[in-house]
Structure formats: C-alpha cells, structure tokens
Design a protein around this motif. Sequence first.
Motif, short mmCIF file in Angstrom:
data_model
loop_
_atom_site.label_atom_id
_atom_site.label_comp_id
_atom_site.label_asym_id
_atom_site.label_seq_id
_atom_site.Cartn_x
_atom_site.Cartn_y
_atom_site.Cartn_z
N GLU A 191 27.65 40.11 54.34
CA GLU A 191 27.07 39.28 53.29
C GLU A 191 26.73 37.91 53.84
O GLU A 191 27.59 37.07 54.00
CB GLU A 191 28.04 39.16 52.11
N GLU B 271 23.71 36.18 52.75
CA GLU B 271 22.86 35.42 51.83
C GLU B 271 23.69 34.38 51.09
O GLU B 271 24.80 34.67 50.65
CB GLU B 271 22.18 36.36 50.83
N PRO B 272 23.16 33.16 50.96
CA PRO B 272 23.89 32.11 50.23
C PRO B 272 24.13 32.51 48.77
O PRO B 272 23.31 33.19 48.17
CB PRO B 272 22.98 30.90 50.32
N GLY B 273 25.26 32.12 48.26
CA GLY B 273 25.58 32.39 46.86
C GLY B 273 26.41 33.64 46.64
O GLY B 273 26.83 33.93 45.53
N TYR B 274 26.67 34.40 47.71
CA TYR B 274 27.47 35.61 47.58
C TYR B 274 28.72 35.48 48.43
O TYR B 274 28.66 35.04 49.57
CB TYR B 274 26.67 36.85 48.03
N SER B 275 29.85 35.89 47.88
CA SER B 275 31.12 35.76 48.60
C SER B 275 31.45 36.98 49.45
O SER B 275 32.16 36.88 50.43
CB SER B 275 32.26 35.52 47.60
N GLY C 270 28.12 40.68 41.25
CA GLY C 270 27.43 39.60 41.93
C GLY C 270 28.16 39.09 43.16
O GLY C 270 27.76 38.09 43.74
N SER D 99 25.02 40.80 47.64
CA SER D 99 23.59 40.91 47.35
C SER D 99 23.23 42.37 47.08
O SER D 99 23.98 43.29 47.42
CB SER D 99 22.78 40.39 48.54
#
Length: 121
Positions: A36, A38-42, A86, A89
């Motif tokens: 993971e 992509e920004p915004g995903y943990s 969420g 991604s």
Amino acid sequence: MHITTDRYSIEIPDKWKEMVGAKKKGNRTDIVLLWEEEPGYSGLMVSLRCLKRKKTAPDEYTELIGTLTGDNGGMWFLYAVYGQEGAVSEANEDLYWRLRDQLWKVFESIRPEDGYSFKGA
C-alpha cells in the motif's frame, strides 16, 4: 517472520514476507499490507492490542483473541482490531481480503513469553 513482544510472540507465514510487515508500538502490534503505497491508505490488516481491561462493548471490528496471565497474577486481554473499509486502495483490495481471511494462522501461532500463560478465547 517472528515478532516478539513483552508478553507474547507471533509468527507471520514465510510466504507473506514480501507482502506483509509488522510495526510495534507500546502494547500494540500492527500487521500491515506492505504494497500500500498510495497516500491516504494505511494498509492495516489487524492491530493486536494487549489491554489490562476487558472491553465491555467491543465493536464489529474488534475480536477477543485470548487472555495472557502473568506468573504474578496480572491479566491482559489480547484483542484483534481489524482494519476498516478504506484501509487499502482498490488495486490491493483482493490481496488484502485474501490475507486477512488467513489471519487465523497468525493467531494460532501466539506463544506466551517466559512468565506468562496464554488461553485462547
């Protein structure tokens, strides 16, 4: 991959080593999907939390895995707190769910450290 905490240890299956990592912070061990980016995903699959008090009203994302008891009589409750919608991604969603459905392998590997005993829920 062997992960040791003060009270217990776990094993992450070898075949997951390129896909899954772990981070320890206090009484918490987070198992995350490494892919993971992509920004915004943990990428959080599960957070194992060792708590002194039993949760009176756990939510749908929380599961009691077992109880750790120290030789001194102290008791800790080991909870799995799962990542929520969420956490990853769309590109990694299928892999995330396939691995998350196999977390029982990690839970079965729980071994108490010296001075503790473990009883599954």
